[in-house]
Design a protein around this motif. Structure first.
Motif, PDB file in Angstrom:
ATOM      1  N   THR A  82       0.834  -1.066  -0.084  1.00 41.71           N
ATOM      2  CA  THR A  82       0.157   0.063  -0.119  1.00 41.71           C
ATOM      3  C   THR A  82       0.844   1.140   0.079  1.00 41.71           C
ATOM      4  O   THR A  82       1.744   1.439   0.993  1.00 41.71           O
ATOM      5  N   ALA A  83       0.699   2.078  -0.989  1.00 42.90           N
ATOM      6  CA  ALA A  83       1.448   3.374  -1.244  1.00 42.90           C
ATOM      7  C   ALA A  83       0.599   4.491  -1.048  1.00 42.90           C
ATOM      8  O   ALA A  83      -0.431   4.578  -1.092  1.00 42.90           O
ATOM      9  N   HIS A  84       1.445   5.460  -0.225  1.00 48.51           N
ATOM     10  CA  HIS A  84       0.804   6.924  -0.104  1.00 48.51           C
ATOM     11  C   HIS A  84       0.995   7.801  -1.262  1.00 48.51           C
ATOM     12  O   HIS A  84       2.397   7.766  -1.587  1.00 48.51           O
ATOM     13  N   LEU A  85       0.087   8.092  -1.957  1.00 48.92           N
ATOM     14  CA  LEU A  85       0.218   8.871  -3.285  1.00 48.92           C
ATOM     15  C   LEU A  85       1.193  10.188  -2.857  1.00 48.92           C
ATOM     16  O   LEU A  85       1.852  10.423  -3.658  1.00 48.92           O
ATOM     17  N   PRO A 128       3.082   9.337   5.063  1.00 42.76           N
ATOM     18  CA  PRO A 128       2.591   8.356   6.035  1.00 42.76           C
ATOM     19  C   PRO A 128       1.343   8.541   7.090  1.00 42.76           C
ATOM     20  O   PRO A 128       0.557   8.011   7.374  1.00 42.76           O
ATOM     21  N   ALA A 129       1.342   9.973   7.280  1.00 39.16           N
ATOM     22  CA  ALA A 129       0.356  10.390   8.103  1.00 39.16           C
ATOM     23  C   ALA A 129      -1.051  10.639   7.421  1.00 39.16           C
ATOM     24  O   ALA A 129      -1.893  10.542   8.270  1.00 39.16           O
ATOM     25  N   ASN A 130      -1.056  10.741   6.208  1.00 35.36           N
ATOM     26  CA  ASN A 130      -2.118  10.937   5.602  1.00 35.36           C
ATOM     27  C   ASN A 130      -2.887   9.633   4.880  1.00 35.36           C
ATOM     28  O   ASN A 130      -2.515   9.006   4.074  1.00 35.36           O
ATOM     29  N   ASN A 131      -3.736   8.949   5.735  1.00 37.41           N
ATOM     30  CA  ASN A 131      -4.200   7.814   5.376  1.00 37.41           C
ATOM     31  C   ASN A 131      -5.898   7.403   4.860  1.00 37.41           C
ATOM     32  O   ASN A 131      -6.173   6.748   4.932  1.00 37.41           O
ATOM     33  N   LEU A 186      -4.211   6.303  -0.724  1.00 41.32           N
ATOM     34  CA  LEU A 186      -3.766   4.866  -0.492  1.00 41.32           C
ATOM     35  C   LEU A 186      -3.968   4.229  -1.864  1.00 41.32           C
ATOM     36  O   LEU A 186      -5.181   4.156  -2.259  1.00 41.32           O
ATOM     37  N   LYS A 187      -3.069   3.627  -2.326  1.00 40.65           N
ATOM     38  CA  LYS A 187      -3.241   2.707  -3.507  1.00 40.65           C
ATOM     39  C   LYS A 187      -2.364   1.354  -3.364  1.00 40.65           C
ATOM     40  O   LYS A 187      -1.509   1.620  -3.133  1.00 40.65           O
ATOM     41  N   ALA A 188      -2.922   0.371  -3.969  1.00 36.94           N
ATOM     42  CA  ALA A 188      -2.274  -0.844  -3.953  1.00 36.94           C
ATOM     43  C   ALA A 188      -1.354  -1.041  -5.247  1.00 36.94           C
ATOM     44  O   ALA A 188      -1.872  -0.928  -6.347  1.00 36.94           O
ATOM     45  N   LEU A 189      -0.085  -1.172  -4.917  1.00 40.76           N
ATOM     46  CA  LEU A 189       0.754  -1.089  -5.830  1.00 40.76           C
ATOM     47  C   LEU A 189       1.680  -2.387  -5.927  1.00 40.76           C
ATOM     48  O   LEU A 189       2.269  -2.722  -4.861  1.00 40.76           O
ATOM     49  N   CYS A 190       2.173  -3.056  -7.035  1.00 35.80           N
ATOM     50  CA  CYS A 190       3.019  -3.962  -7.055  1.00 35.80           C
ATOM     51  C   CYS A 190       4.462  -3.323  -6.850  1.00 35.80           C
ATOM     52  O   CYS A 190       4.712  -2.080  -6.787  1.00 35.80           O
TER      53      CYS A 190
END
Length: 143
Positions: A87-90, A94-97, A102-106
């Motif tokens: 799960t990546a923070h765009l 890391p405090a902005n959830n 948030l996006k699921a990335l390989c």
């Protein structure tokens, strides 16, 4: 990718559960950028193209199906890799959830997304090594 201990306090207590929801419930176990499936071994080329076994077709780095132009691929160019979703923070905060951040990335897409940060960290690490070398060993020699 595991969270470094010094950055652990940036993440909420329920980060593991939040990450699971994003990766497997919202994204259904696929990268939200290129559509690679989590946990599977995929065949891929250096430019991001990969073989989607479920659709029996090649996809490009953005997950679009390719219909032609792959006739001259040599087996030497093809490699296999196991796909892991993270799960990546765009916005890299890391405090902005929030779900929109948030996006699921390989692993490939996540590395490309964080490329500038990795470059900055590499530069900083090299400068710190040089400073330590100068401090304790005299002039630091690269190589």
């Amino acid at each position: 990718m595991p969270i470094r201990p010094q950055f652990r306090w940036f993440y909420p207590i329920d980060w593991r559960e939040l990450s699971i929801v994003i990766r497997f419930e919202r994204a259904k176990g696929r990268c939200e950028h290129c559509a690679r499936p989590h946990g599977r071994i995929v065949l891929c080329l250096g430019d991001g193209r990969w073989w989607d076994a479920e659709r029996s077709s090649w996809r490009d780095g953005q997950g679009r199906l390719l219909r032609h132009g792959l006739e001259l691929i040599s087996l030497a160019e093809v490699r296999s890799t196991r796909v892991y979703l993270a799960t990546a923070h765009l916005d890299h905060d890391p405090a902005n959830n929030g779900p929109r951040n948030l996006k699921a990335l390989c692993q490939r897409c996540h590395l490309l997304h964080d490329r500038d940060e990795h470059r900055r960290q590499r530069w900083l690490t090299l400068r710190m090594r040089k400073a330590l070398g100068d401090l304790f060993l005299g002039p630091y020699k690269f190589g």
